[in-house]
Design a protein around this motif. Structure first.
Motif, PDB file in Angstrom:
ATOM      1  N   PRO A 211      -1.004 -12.653  -6.708  1.00 27.24           N
ATOM      2  CA  PRO A 211      -1.706 -13.118  -5.496  1.00 27.24           C
ATOM      3  C   PRO A 211      -2.633 -12.030  -4.946  1.00 27.24           C
ATOM      4  CG  PRO A 211       0.643 -13.617  -5.379  1.00 27.24           C
ATOM      5  CD  PRO A 211       0.453 -12.727  -6.570  1.00 27.24           C
ATOM      6  N   GLY A 212      -3.843 -12.415  -4.611  1.00 22.82           N
ATOM      7  CA  GLY A 212      -4.795 -11.468  -4.041  1.00 22.82           C
ATOM      8  C   GLY A 212      -5.643 -10.741  -5.060  1.00 22.82           C
ATOM      9  N   CYS A 213      -5.365 -10.963  -6.336  1.00 26.55           N
ATOM     10  CA  CYS A 213      -6.142 -10.291  -7.376  1.00 26.55           C
ATOM     11  C   CYS A 213      -7.506 -10.964  -7.518  1.00 26.55           C
ATOM     12  CB  CYS A 213      -5.395 -10.335  -8.710  1.00 26.55           C
ATOM     13  SG  CYS A 213      -6.311  -9.586 -10.079  1.00 26.55           S
ATOM     14  N   GLY A 214      -8.572 -10.165  -7.406  1.00 24.54           N
ATOM     15  CA  GLY A 214      -9.913 -10.696  -7.586  1.00 24.54           C
ATOM     16  C   GLY A 214     -10.315 -10.708  -9.048  1.00 24.54           C
ATOM     17  N   GLU A 215     -11.361 -11.453  -9.349  1.00 18.69           N
ATOM     18  CA  GLU A 215     -11.792 -11.583 -10.736  1.00 18.69           C
ATOM     19  C   GLU A 215     -12.228 -10.238 -11.325  1.00 18.69           C
ATOM     20  OE1 GLU A 215     -14.730 -14.352 -13.516  1.00 18.69           O
ATOM     21  OE2 GLU A 215     -14.671 -14.619 -11.337  1.00 18.69           O
ATOM     22  N   GLN A 216     -12.893  -9.419 -10.525  1.00 18.95           N
ATOM     23  CA  GLN A 216     -13.361  -8.119 -11.007  1.00 18.95           C
ATOM     24  C   GLN A 216     -12.199  -7.252 -11.482  1.00 18.95           C
ATOM     25  OE1 GLN A 216     -16.270  -6.893 -11.534  1.00 18.95           O
ATOM     26  NE2 GLN A 216     -16.159  -4.652 -11.398  1.00 18.95           N
ATOM     27  N   LEU A 250      -3.201  -3.259  -6.565  1.00 18.59           N
ATOM     28  CA  LEU A 250      -3.450  -3.995  -5.322  1.00 18.59           C
ATOM     29  C   LEU A 250      -2.670  -3.407  -4.149  1.00 18.59           C
ATOM     30  CD1 LEU A 250      -3.530  -7.747  -6.422  1.00 18.59           C
ATOM     31  CD2 LEU A 250      -5.399  -6.428  -5.429  1.00 18.59           C
ATOM     32  N   THR A 251      -1.450  -2.963  -4.433  1.00 24.73           N
ATOM     33  CA  THR A 251      -0.627  -2.367  -3.381  1.00 24.73           C
ATOM     34  C   THR A 251      -1.301  -1.130  -2.788  1.00 24.73           C
ATOM     35  OG1 THR A 251       1.397  -3.171  -4.438  1.00 24.73           O
ATOM     36  CG2 THR A 251       1.644  -1.368  -2.876  1.00 24.73           C
ATOM     37  N   LEU A 252      -2.048  -0.424  -3.642  1.00 21.84           N
ATOM     38  CA  LEU A 252      -2.775   0.770  -3.189  1.00 21.84           C
ATOM     39  C   LEU A 252      -4.179   0.444  -2.679  1.00 21.84           C
ATOM     40  CD1 LEU A 252      -1.687   3.280  -5.982  1.00 21.84           C
ATOM     41  CD2 LEU A 252      -0.835   3.132  -3.637  1.00 21.84           C
ATOM     42  N   GLY A 253      -4.472  -0.848  -2.563  1.00 23.25           N
ATOM     43  CA  GLY A 253      -5.740  -1.268  -1.971  1.00 23.25           C
ATOM     44  C   GLY A 253      -6.909  -1.325  -2.930  1.00 23.25           C
ATOM     45  N   ALA A 254      -6.659  -1.248  -4.239  1.00 25.55           N
ATOM     46  CA  ALA A 254      -7.757  -1.243  -5.208  1.00 25.55           C
ATOM     47  C   ALA A 254      -8.383  -2.627  -5.329  1.00 25.55           C
ATOM     48  CB  ALA A 254      -7.238  -0.801  -6.575  1.00 25.55           C
ATOM     49  N   ARG A 255      -9.683  -2.638  -5.499  1.00 25.63           N
ATOM     50  CA  ARG A 255     -10.400  -3.882  -5.766  1.00 25.63           C
ATOM     51  C   ARG A 255     -11.081  -3.836  -7.123  1.00 25.63           C
ATOM     52  NH1 ARG A 255      -7.291  -5.345  -3.032  1.00 25.63           N
ATOM     53  NH2 ARG A 255      -7.372  -6.263  -0.936  1.00 25.63           N
ATOM     54  N   ASP A 256     -11.140  -2.645  -7.704  1.00 21.63           N
ATOM     55  CA  ASP A 256     -11.593  -2.507  -9.082  1.00 21.63           C
ATOM     56  C   ASP A 256     -10.800  -1.353  -9.712  1.00 21.63           C
ATOM     57  OD1 ASP A 256     -12.729  -0.191  -8.091  1.00 21.63           O
ATOM     58  OD2 ASP A 256     -14.743  -1.039  -7.987  1.00 21.63           O
TER      59      ASP A 256
END
Length: 286
Positions: A211-216, A250-256
């Protein structure tokens, strides 16, 4: 449940968050239709156990898991007597003045004192999905015993008689191929080798499972996992590890997939020190 085709099974598994390819769906469909155990072999973390869970969900049947390990024997897989409760019963009977040996013997081996282990549970539960997990960890003798049980789903209990499944459970047997499983057991089953998912399927799994994972991020993690599997590692990451890795990022706030953050979270994907060192030193995360 009437499943008309492998394509329909793909659709149903998808509803339970399992993305099966055509080959796996066909093998599972045939196992269901033909009433044969499904033998899944492949690297750890490719989704063998998860398929059994998804099948249990779509069939609305309990999942009964027999986890194999070195030294497992028939008693640990079938049934055991609850000696502590039997002893308490005998002491209570003695305190109550009961001295009829025949009566006590009949009572002490009553069904209420029997502890059903996974194989007996699966035979007595209709419907059910029996997962025999990591059978390659068990020894040859246990394999032979398992083959006998899977042949007719009948268990003989000397004190109580014979127990036979009125409706055999759906059976999924898994192996990580730490050793070769004997041909006799494989012949009883429908066999399928489960590969790591291809790139597009792995991206789809990450988007579905995290959940919350973006395509990038999903694209970058799947690409990195592809590179890691191509490297000469002790234990390449399976889909289970790439899901964990994505969740850690994601837990560490990464988006890429920043190379520095990827290196710091590599323990979610790789489980051997040598692998982590090789990946970092060879710049495989760049």
């Amino acid at each position: 449940m009437n499943i008309e085709s492998p394509d329909k099974l793909v659709e149903l598994l998808d509803r339970h968050a399992y993305l099966a390819d055509e080959g796996l769906a066909t093998a599972a469909f045939l196992a269901l239709r033909m009433g044969r155990p499904l033998f899944l072999e492949g690297d750890a973390g490719v989704g063998k156990t998860e398929l059994a869970k998804a099948l249990a969900g779509l069939l609305k049947a309990p999942l009964i898991r027999l986890q194999c390990y070195e030294g497992i024997d028939a008693a640990q897989a079938l049934y055991d007597w609850d000696f502590a409760r039997q002893l308490l019963h005998l002491k209570a009977a003695e305190a109550g003045g009961v001295h009829d040996v025949g009566r006590l013997e009949a009572e002490v081996y009553d069904r209420r004192f029997l502890i059903a282990r996974p194989l007996l549970q699966a035979i007595e539960t209709q419907p059910s999905v029996l997962l025999v997990d990591e059978v390659d960890r068990a020894d040859d003798e246990f394999e032979a015993f398992l083959l006998e049980v899977l042949s007719d789903f009948t268990i003989s209990i000397p004190e109580l008689g014979t127990v036979k499944a009125s409706t055999p459970p759906v059976v999924v047997v898994t192996s990580n191929r730490t050793r070769e499983v004997h041909d006799a057991l494989k012949r009883r089953c429908l066999y399928h080798w489960l590969e790591h998912p291809d790139f597009d399927r792995e991206v789809a799994i990450l988007l579905r499972k995290v959940p919350g994972c973006g395509e990038q991020l999903a694209l970058q993690v799947a690409k990195a996992a592809e590179r890691l599997r191509a490297a000469d590692l002790v234990k390449p990451p399976g889909i289970a590890e790439t899901i964990d890795w994505t969740q850690a990022l994601l837990t560490l706030g990464a988006r890429d997939l920043d190379p520095d953050l990827a290196a710091r979270t590599l323990g979610a994907a790789l489980k051997y020190r040598e692998d982590v060192q090789a990946v970092v030193s060879n710049g495989l995360l760049a």
